[in-house]
Design an enzyme around this catalytic site. Structure first.
Site, PDB file in Angstrom:
ATOM      1  N   LEU A   1       7.729   6.861  18.940  1.00  0.00           N
ATOM      2  CA  LEU A   1       7.878   6.751  20.399  1.00  0.00           C
ATOM      3  C   LEU A   1       6.610   6.172  21.045  1.00  0.00           C
ATOM      4  O   LEU A   1       6.651   5.131  21.697  1.00  0.00           O
ATOM      5  CB  LEU A   1       8.206   8.131  20.983  1.00  0.00           C
ATOM      6  CG  LEU A   1       8.410   8.207  22.489  1.00  0.00           C
ATOM      7  CD1 LEU A   1       9.621   7.405  22.933  1.00  0.00           C
ATOM      8  CD2 LEU A   1       8.528   9.675  22.937  1.00  0.00           C
ATOM      9  N   ASN A   2       5.533   6.888  20.917  1.00  0.00           N
ATOM     10  CA  ASN A   2       4.195   6.376  21.245  1.00  0.00           C
ATOM     11  C   ASN A   2       3.916   6.055  22.711  1.00  0.00           C
ATOM     12  O   ASN A   2       2.866   5.486  23.024  1.00  0.00           O
ATOM     13  CB  ASN A   2       3.866   5.130  20.414  1.00  0.00           C
ATOM     14  CG  ASN A   2       4.026   5.382  18.938  1.00  0.00           C
ATOM     15  OD1 ASN A   2       3.789   6.496  18.482  1.00  0.00           O
ATOM     16  ND2 ASN A   2       4.468   4.405  18.195  1.00  0.00           N
TER      17      ASN A   2
ATOM     18  N   CYS B   1      -1.516  -1.194  15.674  1.00  0.00           N
ATOM     19  CA  CYS B   1      -1.322  -1.061  14.225  1.00  0.00           C
ATOM     20  C   CYS B   1      -1.990  -2.194  13.456  1.00  0.00           C
ATOM     21  O   CYS B   1      -1.787  -3.366  13.757  1.00  0.00           O
ATOM     22  CB  CYS B   1       0.175  -1.045  13.923  1.00  0.00           C
ATOM     23  SG  CYS B   1       0.550  -1.110  12.172  1.00  0.00           S
TER      24      CYS B   1
ATOM     25  N   CYS C   1       4.417  -6.711   8.502  1.00  0.00           N
ATOM     26  CA  CYS C   1       5.436  -6.214   9.430  1.00  0.00           C
ATOM     27  C   CYS C   1       5.576  -7.180  10.603  1.00  0.00           C
ATOM     28  O   CYS C   1       4.594  -7.774  11.041  1.00  0.00           O
ATOM     29  CB  CYS C   1       5.033  -4.835   9.949  1.00  0.00           C
ATOM     30  SG  CYS C   1       6.334  -4.067  10.957  1.00  0.00           S
TER      31      CYS C   1
ATOM     32  N   GLY D   1       5.370  -1.937   7.129  1.00  0.00           N
ATOM     33  CA  GLY D   1       6.713  -2.478   7.355  1.00  0.00           C
ATOM     34  C   GLY D   1       7.621  -1.573   8.158  1.00  0.00           C
ATOM     35  O   GLY D   1       7.317  -0.402   8.404  1.00  0.00           O
ATOM     36  N   GLU D   2       8.723  -2.161   8.614  1.00  0.00           N
ATOM     37  CA  GLU D   2       9.753  -1.434   9.374  1.00  0.00           C
ATOM     38  C   GLU D   2      10.960  -1.293   8.432  1.00  0.00           C
ATOM     39  O   GLU D   2      11.680  -2.275   8.178  1.00  0.00           O
ATOM     40  CB  GLU D   2      10.092  -2.242  10.636  1.00  0.00           C
ATOM     41  CG  GLU D   2      11.378  -1.892  11.328  1.00  0.00           C
ATOM     42  CD  GLU D   2      11.537  -0.421  11.713  1.00  0.00           C
ATOM     43  OE1 GLU D   2      10.788   0.058  12.572  1.00  0.00           O
ATOM     44  OE2 GLU D   2      12.426   0.240  11.145  1.00  0.00           O
TER      45      GLU D   2
ATOM     46  N   ASN E   1      -5.957   6.195  14.922  1.00  0.00           N
ATOM     47  CA  ASN E   1      -7.005   5.886  13.957  1.00  0.00           C
ATOM     48  C   ASN E   1      -7.511   4.480  14.210  1.00  0.00           C
ATOM     49  O   ASN E   1      -6.718   3.539  14.216  1.00  0.00           O
ATOM     50  CB  ASN E   1      -6.446   5.960  12.534  1.00  0.00           C
ATOM     51  CG  ASN E   1      -6.004   7.368  12.200  1.00  0.00           C
ATOM     52  OD1 ASN E   1      -6.807   8.295  12.211  1.00  0.00           O
ATOM     53  ND2 ASN E   1      -4.725   7.537  11.929  1.00  0.00           N
TER      54      ASN E   1
ATOM     55  N   SER F   1      10.715   6.552   9.274  1.00  0.00           N
ATOM     56  CA  SER F   1      10.253   6.357  10.645  1.00  0.00           C
ATOM     57  C   SER F   1      10.599   4.938  11.076  1.00  0.00           C
ATOM     58  O   SER F   1      10.364   3.984  10.347  1.00  0.00           O
ATOM     59  CB  SER F   1       8.736   6.558  10.696  1.00  0.00           C
ATOM     60  OG  SER F   1       8.273   6.277  11.990  1.00  0.00           O
TER      61      SER F   1
ATOM     62  N   CYS G   1       3.398   8.380   1.096  1.00  0.00           N
ATOM     63  CA  CYS G   1       3.760   7.458   2.178  1.00  0.00           C
ATOM     64  C   CYS G   1       4.020   6.088   1.544  1.00  0.00           C
ATOM     65  O   CYS G   1       3.172   5.541   0.849  1.00  0.00           O
ATOM     66  CB  CYS G   1       2.614   7.394   3.190  1.00  0.00           C
ATOM     67  SG  CYS G   1       2.926   6.254   4.543  1.00  0.00           S
TER      68      CYS G   1
ATOM     69  N   CYS H   1       3.429  -3.781  16.718  1.00  0.00           N
ATOM     70  CA  CYS H   1       2.884  -2.693  17.533  1.00  0.00           C
ATOM     71  C   CYS H   1       1.393  -2.968  17.732  1.00  0.00           C
ATOM     72  O   CYS H   1       0.680  -3.269  16.772  1.00  0.00           O
ATOM     73  CB  CYS H   1       3.096  -1.352  16.840  1.00  0.00           C
ATOM     74  SG  CYS H   1       4.835  -1.019  16.498  1.00  0.00           S
TER      75      CYS H   1
ATOM     76  N   GLU I   1       0.825  -1.198   0.000  1.00  0.00           N
ATOM     77  CA  GLU I   1       0.000   0.000   0.000  1.00  0.00           C
ATOM     78  C   GLU I   1       0.856   1.243   0.000  1.00  0.00           C
ATOM     79  O   GLU I   1       1.892   1.311   0.666  1.00  0.00           O
ATOM     80  CB  GLU I   1      -0.902  -0.019   1.236  1.00  0.00           C
ATOM     81  CG  GLU I   1      -1.652  -1.328   1.343  1.00  0.00           C
ATOM     82  CD  GLU I   1      -3.041  -1.173   1.891  1.00  0.00           C
ATOM     83  OE1 GLU I   1      -3.351  -0.097   2.420  1.00  0.00           O
ATOM     84  OE2 GLU I   1      -3.808  -2.129   1.769  1.00  0.00           O
TER      85      GLU I   1
HETATM   86  S1  SF4 Z   1       6.618  -0.847  12.865  1.00  0.00           S
HETATM   87 FE1  SF4 Z   1       5.057   0.381  11.819  1.00  0.00          FE
HETATM   88  S2  SF4 Z   1       4.054  -1.060  10.380  1.00  0.00           S
HETATM   89 FE2  SF4 Z   1       5.242  -2.287  11.850  1.00  0.00          FE
HETATM   90  S3  SF4 Z   1       3.737  -2.854  13.429  1.00  0.00           S
HETATM   91 FE3  SF4 Z   1       4.794  -0.980  14.141  1.00  0.00          FE
HETATM   92  S4  SF4 Z   1       3.508   0.732  13.430  1.00  0.00           S
HETATM   93 FE4  SF4 Z   1       2.881  -1.111  12.272  1.00  0.00          FE
END
Ligand code: SF4
Length: 402
Positions: free
Chosen positions: A273-274, A173, A166, A217-218, A350, A247, A159, A170, A116
């Site tokens: 960070l979150n 996500c 991934c 993805g990371e 979201n 990121s 983006c 997280c 995506e």
């Molecule tokens: S690294 Fe990014 S895409 Fe992978 S789980 Fe975390 S927020 Fe989602």
């Protein structure tokens, strides 16, 4: 092109073929030149190919008219094709954001799968305050420029995804639900950008184009392909690394490699960070158990920042979990303690199906932002873009049911 309600359209699927196809897209000039020499042609033919694929954005060998017809035929017979990833489906949001399913062609032997990519015509303010404005590599689009399928752009953000799915998991996500399916090749990452630029008729050097590696993805867990794509985008496509941000969830070895990249190709860095501390972060981002906040910050300190460049701390506000006033004060202390030139990007979470969090209340978002500002921490609120088509942060997942 924003409609009154979310829409989607299916574009013609790329043609399949009996011959094993070999994609040229993703190869740099040196590799293309070597291929030409292998085919008993002068090396500069490789430069012509690079020009055609990356600057003129041609999608088929037939369109590479700088190459002799006989050579194009020989290449096609040998299985070579441009092989740029193709947009196969488009979801259009009420706010003008477009989400694309992009089919990679760089691994023709693989089962076809999609990633995506998101186009945000006015960006989401994510780049505000990070030095992009001073980059000086973009300008207002010329309103008198020839017929275009869209109004002249002031700025736009693309983006990009770096993996199918991934592995980082997280908890907030949607992409994490897929698990890691596979890494994307460099050409598949850069190809998303070129396919979107082509669709939008974007003009390099005129439109203010920002790129964020924040899709599926990371990126730092697919490091070689990620940085290979950046090289292609900077050196061949002509985008500025000052307008690119990668990121990461905090992959320390990846950040340490990133710190060694030359400034001419190094994008800016954002840390996802979150959470205000290791306890909460380990709950919402299990990766924190391996690389806690202090280890991530130590790695970030190794990046030699450009003048006026700042590190971005992305912070997803989860209702009741990370959005409380005490969290804001803790984040302010944490950011100050790093001693880094930094800013915080707030993102109101979201919602996504099957994810057990709540959106933060608008008052909580305002209060959080006010506390950081009062503590003299530069803070910006990212605009939610394309929520209705699952294009917003943390919502990307290969799906057509949006
Ligand atoms: S690294 Fe990014 S895409 Fe992978 S789980 Fe975390 S927020 Fe989602």
């Amino acid at each position: 092109m924003a409609g009154k309600s979310p829409q989607f359209e299916i574009l013609d699927a790329p043609q399949s073929s009996e011959v094993t196809r070999k994609p040229l897209f993703g190869m740099d000039r040196a590799a293309l030149s070597a291929l030409m020499v292998e085919m008993a042609e002068p090396a500069w033919r490789g430069h012509q190919l690079a020009e055609a694929m990356y600057s003129q954005r041609v999608a088929t060998l037939e369109e590479v008219t700088t190459l002799p017809l006989a050579l194009r035929r020989r290449m096609a017979e040998a299985g070579w094709e441009v092989g740029r990833p193709a947009i196969v489906q488009v979801f259009r949001s009420m706010d003008g954001t477009e989400r694309y399913l992009v089919q990679g062609k760089a691994r023709p032997e693989a089962v076809p799968d999609t990633v995506e990519t998101v186009w945000m015509p006015e960006g989401d303010d994510g780049e505000a305050g990070d030095g992009s404005q001073e980059a000086g590599d973009g300008s207002e689009a010329d309103p008198s420029a020839g017929p275009a399928p869209r109004a002249p752009l002031r700025r736009a953000t693309i983006c990009v995804s770096s993996q199918v799915g991934c592995a980082v998991n997280c908890q907030f996500c949607l992409t994490a639900k897929l698990g890691l399916q596979r890494n994307l090749a460099a050409g598949e990452i850069a190809g998303q950008v070129v396919a979107v630029l082509d669709r939008q008729g974007a003009e390099i050097g005129k439109d203010r184009l920002n790129l964020v590696f924040m899709g599926m993805g990371e990126p730092l867990l697919n490091y070689d392909n990620f940085i290979g794509a950046v090289r292609l985008l900077v050196e061949e496509v002509g985008l500025s690394p000052l307008r690119m941000t990668v990121s990461t969830s905090g992959i320390v070895p990846g950040i340490e490699r990133f710190a060694l990249e030359p400034a001419e190709i190094r994008p800016k860095l954002a840390i996802s960070l979150n959470a205000p501390n290791d306890t909460v972060r380990s709950e919402v981002m299990p990766v924190n158990q391996k690389w806690p906040i202090e280890a991530v910050v130590d790695a970030v300190r190794k990046v030699r920042l450009r003048p006026r460049e700042r590190i971005t701390f992305e912070y997803v506000l989860l209702g009741g979990v990370t959005d409380q006033p005490e969290h804001a004060r803790e984040v302010a202390r944490l950011v100050r303690r790093t001693g880094l030139p930094a800013k915080v990007n707030l993102i109101a979470w979201n919602p996504g199906p099957g994810i057990p969090y709540e959106m933060p209340r608008p008052e909580a978002v305002d209060a959080f932002r006010a506390i950081l500002a009062a503590e003299s921490v530069p803070v910006y609120l990212r605009k939610p873009r394309g929520r209705d088509i699952y294009a917003a942060c943390g919502q990307l997942k290969r799906t057509v049911e949006a």
